[in-house]
Write a protein that holds these residues in place. Structure first.
Motif, PDB file in Angstrom:
ATOM      1  N   ASN A   7      31.013 -32.783 -17.959  1.00 21.19           N
ATOM      2  CA  ASN A   7      30.423 -31.526 -17.513  1.00 21.19           C
ATOM      3  C   ASN A   7      30.094 -31.572 -16.029  1.00 21.19           C
ATOM      4  OD1 ASN A   7      30.421 -30.740 -20.264  1.00 21.19           O
ATOM      5  ND2 ASN A   7      28.509 -31.833 -20.552  1.00 21.19           N
ATOM      6  N   SER A   8      30.075 -30.401 -15.416  1.00 17.33           N
ATOM      7  CA  SER A   8      29.790 -30.310 -13.995  1.00 17.33           C
ATOM      8  C   SER A   8      28.991 -29.043 -13.714  1.00 17.33           C
ATOM      9  CB  SER A   8      31.102 -30.288 -13.214  1.00 17.33           C
ATOM     10  OG  SER A   8      30.862 -30.299 -11.834  1.00 17.33           O
ATOM     11  N   VAL A   9      28.097 -29.130 -12.743  1.00 18.37           N
ATOM     12  CA  VAL A   9      27.287 -27.995 -12.304  1.00 18.37           C
ATOM     13  C   VAL A   9      27.519 -27.816 -10.814  1.00 18.37           C
ATOM     14  CG1 VAL A   9      24.932 -27.146 -11.970  1.00 18.37           C
ATOM     15  CG2 VAL A   9      25.486 -28.433 -14.004  1.00 18.37           C
ATOM     16  N   THR A  14      25.247 -16.661  -2.265  1.00 20.38           N
ATOM     17  CA  THR A  14      26.305 -15.844  -1.689  1.00 20.38           C
ATOM     18  C   THR A  14      26.146 -15.824  -0.169  1.00 20.38           C
ATOM     19  OG1 THR A  14      24.960 -13.870  -2.020  1.00 20.38           O
ATOM     20  CG2 THR A  14      26.568 -14.405  -3.747  1.00 20.38           C
ATOM     21  N   ALA A  15      27.153 -15.331   0.532  1.00 18.92           N
ATOM     22  CA  ALA A  15      27.166 -15.345   1.999  1.00 18.92           C
ATOM     23  C   ALA A  15      25.930 -14.666   2.599  1.00 18.92           C
ATOM     24  CB  ALA A  15      28.443 -14.689   2.512  1.00 18.92           C
ATOM     25  N   ASN A  16      25.457 -13.586   1.985  1.00 17.26           N
ATOM     26  CA  ASN A  16      24.274 -12.898   2.515  1.00 17.26           C
ATOM     27  C   ASN A  16      22.964 -13.530   2.033  1.00 17.26           C
ATOM     28  OD1 ASN A  16      24.042 -12.053  -0.136  1.00 17.26           O
ATOM     29  ND2 ASN A  16      24.457  -9.904   0.302  1.00 17.26           N
ATOM     30  N   GLN A  17      23.040 -14.573   1.244  1.00 17.94           N
ATOM     31  CA  GLN A  17      21.915 -15.348   0.725  1.00 17.94           C
ATOM     32  C   GLN A  17      20.976 -14.545  -0.171  1.00 17.94           C
ATOM     33  OE1 GLN A  17      19.932 -17.726   3.702  1.00 17.94           O
ATOM     34  NE2 GLN A  17      21.830 -18.110   4.795  1.00 17.94           N
ATOM     35  N   GLU A  18      21.429 -13.390  -0.667  1.00 19.43           N
ATOM     36  CA  GLU A  18      20.584 -12.564  -1.526  1.00 19.43           C
ATOM     37  C   GLU A  18      20.723 -12.914  -3.002  1.00 19.43           C
ATOM     38  OE1 GLU A  18      21.179  -8.438  -0.697  1.00 19.43           O
ATOM     39  OE2 GLU A  18      20.671  -8.672   1.417  1.00 19.43           O
ATOM     40  N   VAL A  19      21.844 -13.500  -3.373  1.00 15.61           N
ATOM     41  CA  VAL A  19      22.108 -13.805  -4.774  1.00 15.61           C
ATOM     42  C   VAL A  19      22.499 -15.271  -4.894  1.00 15.61           C
ATOM     43  CG1 VAL A  19      23.596 -13.282  -6.753  1.00 15.61           C
ATOM     44  CG2 VAL A  19      22.850 -11.437  -5.243  1.00 15.61           C
ATOM     45  N   GLY A  20      21.899 -15.945  -5.864  1.00 16.60           N
ATOM     46  CA  GLY A  20      22.254 -17.327  -6.131  1.00 16.60           C
ATOM     47  C   GLY A  20      23.288 -17.393  -7.238  1.00 16.60           C
ATOM     48  N   TYR A  21      24.000 -18.510  -7.286  1.00 18.11           N
ATOM     49  CA  TYR A  21      24.960 -18.691  -8.372  1.00 18.11           C
ATOM     50  C   TYR A  21      24.835 -20.092  -8.942  1.00 18.11           C
ATOM     51  CZ  TYR A  21      27.976 -21.179  -5.042  1.00 18.11           C
ATOM     52  OH  TYR A  21      28.473 -22.069  -4.135  1.00 18.11           O
ATOM     53  N   LEU A  22      25.159 -20.177 -10.202  1.00 21.10           N
ATOM     54  CA  LEU A  22      25.220 -21.451 -10.889  1.00 21.10           C
ATOM     55  C   LEU A  22      26.540 -21.490 -11.627  1.00 21.10           C
ATOM     56  CD1 LEU A  22      23.662 -24.058 -11.812  1.00 21.10           C
ATOM     57  CD2 LEU A  22      23.099 -22.769 -13.864  1.00 21.10           C
ATOM     58  N   GLY A  23      27.363 -22.458 -11.285  1.00 21.50           N
ATOM     59  CA  GLY A  23      28.630 -22.652 -11.975  1.00 21.50           C
ATOM     60  C   GLY A  23      28.461 -23.744 -13.017  1.00 21.50           C
ATOM     61  N   VAL A  24      28.930 -23.486 -14.221  1.00 19.93           N
ATOM     62  CA  VAL A  24      28.883 -24.486 -15.288  1.00 19.93           C
ATOM     63  C   VAL A  24      30.307 -24.707 -15.787  1.00 19.93           C
ATOM     64  CG1 VAL A  24      26.505 -24.139 -15.992  1.00 19.93           C
ATOM     65  CG2 VAL A  24      28.246 -22.693 -16.967  1.00 19.93           C
ATOM     66  N   PHE A  25      30.719 -25.961 -15.802  1.00 24.60           N
ATOM     67  CA  PHE A  25      32.092 -26.303 -16.126  1.00 24.60           C
ATOM     68  C   PHE A  25      32.134 -27.513 -17.044  1.00 24.60           C
ATOM     69  CE2 PHE A  25      31.781 -24.513 -11.905  1.00 24.60           C
ATOM     70  CZ  PHE A  25      32.631 -23.437 -12.000  1.00 24.60           C
TER      71      PHE A  25
END
Length: 115
Positions: A7-9, A14-25
């Motif tokens: 597993n990987s995280v 985002t570029a404008n720093q308004e939204v965060g992201y979390l990728g789960v693989f």
């Protein structure tokens, strides 16, 4: 980005720093077909969050499948930072657990880089 067995995280903003992201693989078969999208849910400290898992060209680099959750929810960010485990429920199949150890420090370092 951090890998733990199959597993990987991956996390960031985002570029404008308004939204965060979390990728789960994961390298486990979670039933994604070429180019298909499906819902992906994660449970952290009993709180449920959702995103979209997309397969591109069958599997991602290194044999991973998975997706991203985009959010500006402060509860999500707090849970990722303070908890040690995330349970991932792809809509297709193949529930798996991701170790979140070290996310608090990684997020603090990321904030320094973005300041």
């Amino acid at each position: 980005m951090r890998s733990d067995g199959p597993n990987s995280v991956q996390m960031g903003v985002t570029a404008n720093q308004e939204v965060g992201y979390l990728g789960v693989f994961t390298k486990a078969d979670i039933g994604l077909q070429n180019g298909n999208q499906s819902q992906i849910f994660v449970s952290i400290a009993g709180h449920l969050y959702s995103g979209v898992a997309t397969s591109t060209s069958g599997v991602l680099k290194g044999g991973y499948s998975g997706g991203y959750i985009l959010t500006d929810d402060p509860n999500f960010k707090r849970d990722v930072a303070k908890q040690y485990e995330m349970i991932v429920f792809p809509e297709t199949k193949g529930t798996f657990v991701v170790d979140l150890k070290g996310t608090y420090k990684a997020m603090a370092m990321g904030r320094k880089c973005l300041s």
